[in-house]
Design an enzyme around this catalytic site. Structure first.
Site, mmCIF file in Angstrom:
data_model
loop_
_atom_site.group_PDB
_atom_site.id
_atom_site.type_symbol
_atom_site.label_atom_id
_atom_site.label_comp_id
_atom_site.label_asym_id
_atom_site.label_seq_id
_atom_site.Cartn_x
_atom_site.Cartn_y
_atom_site.Cartn_z
ATOM 1 N N LYS A 181 0.848 -1.200 0.000
ATOM 2 C CA LYS A 181 0.000 0.000 0.000
ATOM 3 C C LYS A 181 0.881 1.248 0.000
ATOM 4 C CE LYS A 181 -1.830 2.625 3.042
ATOM 5 N NZ LYS A 181 -1.694 3.915 2.332
ATOM 6 N N GLU A 255 10.299 0.673 10.243
ATOM 7 C CA GLU A 255 11.262 1.756 9.956
ATOM 8 C C GLU A 255 10.533 3.059 10.252
ATOM 9 O OE1 GLU A 255 14.334 1.412 9.107
ATOM 10 O OE2 GLU A 255 14.541 -0.533 8.135
ATOM 11 N N CYS A 289 13.488 10.640 6.908
ATOM 12 C CA CYS A 289 13.474 10.082 8.267
ATOM 13 C C CYS A 289 14.824 10.243 8.945
ATOM 14 C CB CYS A 289 13.088 8.614 8.212
ATOM 15 S SG CYS A 289 14.059 7.709 7.002
ATOM 16 N N GLU A 386 10.240 15.189 15.745
ATOM 17 C CA GLU A 386 10.555 15.167 14.319
ATOM 18 C C GLU A 386 9.686 16.209 13.610
ATOM 19 O OE1 GLU A 386 9.249 11.712 12.106
ATOM 20 O OE2 GLU A 386 11.184 11.628 11.109
HETATM 21 P P1 NAD Z 1 2.359 7.800 8.466
HETATM 22 O O1 NAD Z 1 2.748 6.876 9.559
HETATM 23 O O2 NAD Z 1 1.276 8.771 8.698
HETATM 24 O O3 NAD Z 1 1.914 6.969 7.185
HETATM 25 C C1 NAD Z 1 2.741 5.975 6.619
HETATM 26 C C2 NAD Z 1 1.863 4.980 5.882
HETATM 27 O O4 NAD Z 1 1.055 4.277 6.828
HETATM 28 C C3 NAD Z 1 0.892 5.586 4.878
HETATM 29 O O5 NAD Z 1 0.828 4.739 3.755
HETATM 30 C C4 NAD Z 1 -0.438 5.583 5.643
HETATM 31 O O6 NAD Z 1 -1.554 5.532 4.805
HETATM 32 C C5 NAD Z 1 -0.315 4.305 6.441
HETATM 33 N N1 NAD Z 1 -1.097 4.224 7.670
HETATM 34 C C6 NAD Z 1 -1.603 5.233 8.433
HETATM 35 N N2 NAD Z 1 -2.261 4.729 9.516
HETATM 36 C C7 NAD Z 1 -2.156 3.375 9.422
HETATM 37 C C8 NAD Z 1 -2.605 2.302 10.255
HETATM 38 N N3 NAD Z 1 -3.264 2.520 11.382
HETATM 39 N N4 NAD Z 1 -2.303 1.036 9.877
HETATM 40 C C9 NAD Z 1 -1.609 0.792 8.749
HETATM 41 N N5 NAD Z 1 -1.163 1.764 7.924
HETATM 42 C C10 NAD Z 1 -1.432 3.042 8.262
HETATM 43 O O7 NAD Z 1 3.702 8.498 8.033
HETATM 44 P P2 NAD Z 1 3.924 9.579 6.875
HETATM 45 O O8 NAD Z 1 3.479 10.897 7.384
HETATM 46 O O9 NAD Z 1 3.358 9.098 5.582
HETATM 47 O O10 NAD Z 1 5.508 9.516 6.700
HETATM 48 C C11 NAD Z 1 6.354 10.249 7.476
HETATM 49 C C12 NAD Z 1 6.995 9.402 8.552
HETATM 50 O O11 NAD Z 1 7.662 8.279 7.971
HETATM 51 C C13 NAD Z 1 8.043 10.161 9.308
HETATM 52 O O12 NAD Z 1 7.895 9.946 10.687
HETATM 53 C C14 NAD Z 1 9.349 9.545 8.807
HETATM 54 O O13 NAD Z 1 10.406 9.660 9.706
HETATM 55 C C15 NAD Z 1 8.968 8.140 8.556
HETATM 56 N N6 NAD Z 1 9.895 7.486 7.630
HETATM 57 C C16 NAD Z 1 10.776 6.557 8.129
HETATM 58 C C17 NAD Z 1 11.703 5.941 7.284
HETATM 59 C C18 NAD Z 1 12.691 4.935 7.805
HETATM 60 O O14 NAD Z 1 13.291 4.225 6.989
HETATM 61 N N7 NAD Z 1 12.909 4.838 9.100
HETATM 62 C C19 NAD Z 1 11.724 6.265 5.920
HETATM 63 C C20 NAD Z 1 10.812 7.215 5.455
HETATM 64 C C21 NAD Z 1 9.903 7.818 6.329
#
Ligand code: NAD
Length: 477
Positions: A181, A255, A289, A386
């Site tokens: 997804k 991650e 991230c 963050e």
């Molecule tokens: P988010 O957690 O809001 O969303 C990430 C994904 O999860 C999206 O596809 C979203 O639709 C889905 N999602 C949301 N709620 C969910 C649930 N309850 N169950 C399953 N899926 C769900 O994060 P974001 O705002 O899209 O991305 C930013 C974050 O991602 C930042 O905190 C960043 O640090 C992190 N990030 C981490 C890495 C890493 O490798 N550690 C890499 C990139 C981004």
């Protein structure tokens, strides 16, 4: 002396965006059973790019069943050397279609074309090439050769195609099938990737793409026939997923977020360090991230470094992400900009001093100027939370011990940077910093052969390298 730049926009005509997209299940695009639709928007112009499907639970179930059938009937029976051929083919197709993918990524995400063209897309291809090489050599990796089965994968919007590659390439190499997804604001390159799977003649059901928001992600993570959950995103959602998976036999890797320290010692080559600090936090508008969002600079060179940093930031060009001259693109969504603004206001309220590069922000779209906070203390929210935007918090230190103490004083542990002329000091620091990745005299370098991942609230599990294979092989009973 100042220079005028003639705009050099990349052509939009290299992409062919359909008015609407279904879900990619069992090798074809299908209409949803119980899904709705939503629009994906260009964050630089607020223009709707396409209508995309919001998959409901029945759609997710259909995708998982397709992945299960493909696992049983084709993928798990295929020798690694055959799986490798598909991965190589996908890698080559990403290269062949790289210009189209780069433009599509920039339109849907808002990142500068220079970055999608030179970083995101080449690295995505590199991940498939790298993992193609492992597919028939798994017994030498040390984690056995038993795949989980069906992997449910959920990714964020900051590196849409690259995060897809980090997830899908190792999963397929290890013999799993996939339901992925993408994030709701950036589904288009994942849908283009579905077309690449078709072009590569990947057996139907090996890769399935279900678009939608958090509810679709939750349905996937909680589906009882998913064997392995791989999530990249925020720490908050990571916690919810960990709770949902607890007590099941599902494998899990997370991650999550970060708050990296970029540590500059007084013996560092300061011009290079300033470039590294700029790259560390302003690359991809700070939507990274592992961004170096905290600058820890040794007190004796703090003024010099800050002057140089502000001078350099004043030369960054913010604007049309499709323009090849652009350094800083759009913020991915109105919600993300509101989050950045909220934390920046907190920085003001807590008494830190804000400086922003003077640049005109376009009237339409979502933007935020490169911003630096000085006078930051460890208790400030901008030093602890963050921000995920182009905002740098600057703290100072006097001794290496103090630098270590401040760098580690965070709930996160994803990455860190050390800038020093002395290798011995860098190694000393690296042995004390609690971070999954530590860069020396550079920042934000990625290679598929290098494992990436965090400690503490940054998650667990590694992606890339030999260690990354462990996430997709069942090592216990
Ligand atoms: P988010 O957690 O809001 O969303 C990430 C994904 O999860 C999206 O596809 C979203 O639709 C889905 N999602 C949301 N709620 C969910 C649930 N309850 N169950 C399953 N899926 C769900 O994060 P974001 O705002 O899209 O991305 C930013 C974050 O991602 C930042 O905190 C960043 O640090 C992190 N990030 C981490 C890495 C890493 O490798 N550690 C890499 C990139 C981004």
């Amino acid at each position: 002396m100042t220079f005028d730049y003639a705009p050099a926009p990349e052509s939009r005509s290299v992409v062919d965006i359909a008015p609407s997209y279904g879900l990619f299940i069992d090798g074809e695009f299908v209409d949803p059973i119980d899904g709705a639709t939503f629009k994906t928007v260009n964050p630089a112009t607020e223009e709707a790019l396409a209508e995309v499907t919001e998959a409901g639970p029945l759609d997710v179930d259909r995708a998982v069943r397709a992945a299960r059938t493909a696992y049983r009937t084709t993928w798990s029976r295929m020798p690694g050397s055959e799986r490798a051929k598909y991965l190589y083919r996908i890698a080559r197709l990403i290269q062949e279609r790289s210009r189209e993918l780069a433009v599509l990524e920039t339109l849907d995400n808002g990142k500068p074309i220079r970055e999608s063209r030179d970083v995101d897309i080449p690295l995505a291809a590199a991940h498939f090439f790298y993992h193609a090489g492992w597919a028939d050599k798994l017994e030498y990796a040390g984690y056995g050769t038993r795949a989980y089965g069906v992997a449910g994968q959920v990714i964020p919007w900051n590196f849409p195609l690259l995060m897809l590659a980090w997830k899908i390439a190792p999963a397929l190499a290890c013999g799993n099938t996939v339901v992925l997804k993408p994030a709701e604001t950036t589904p288009l390159t994942a849908l283009a990737f579905a077309d690449i799977c078709r072009q590569a003649d990947l057996p139907p059901g090996v890769v399935n793409i279900v678009t939608g928001d958090g509810a679709t992600g939750r349905a996937l993570v909680e589906h009882p026939d998913v064997d392995k959950v791989a999530f990249t995103g925020s720490t908050e959602v990571g916690r919810q997923i960990q709770r949902a998976v607890a007590g099941t036999r599902k494998g899990l890797t997370l991650e999550l977020g970060g708050k990296a320290a970029n540590i500059v010692f007084d013996d560092a080559p300061l011009d290079e360090a300033v470039e590294g600090v700029v790259n560390g936090i302003f690359f991809n508008q700070g939507h990274v991230c592992c961004a170096g969002s905290r600058l820890l600079v040794q007190e004796s060179v703090a003024d010099e470094v800050l002057d140089a940093l502000k001078r350099r930031l004043s030369t960054l060009r913010l604007g049309d992400p499709l323009d090849k001259n652009t350094d800083v693109g759009a913020i991915n969504s109105a919600e993300q900009r509101a989050r950045i603004e909220e934390l920046v206001r907190a920085g003001d309220d807590e008494g830190a001093e804000r400086w922003s590069a003077a640049c005109a922000l376009p009237e339409r779209g979502w933007w935020f100027p490169p911003t630096v906070f000085t006078g930051v203390t460890q208790a400030h929210r901008i030093a602890r939370e963050e921000i995920f935007g182009p905002v740098l918090a600057v703290l100072t230190f006097r001794t290496p011990d103090e630098a270590v103490e401040k760098a580690n004083n965070t709930p996160f542990g994803l990455s860190a940077g050390v800038w020093s002329e002395k290798g011995s000091r860098t190694l000393w620091m690296a042995s004390r910093l609690r971070a999954g990745v530590i860069w020396a005299n550079t920042f934000n370098r990625f290679d598929p052969a290098a494992p990436f991942g965090g400690y503490k609230e940054s998650g667990f599990g590694r992606e890339g390298g030999r260690q990354g294979l462990a996430a997709y092989l069942r090592t216990e009973g």
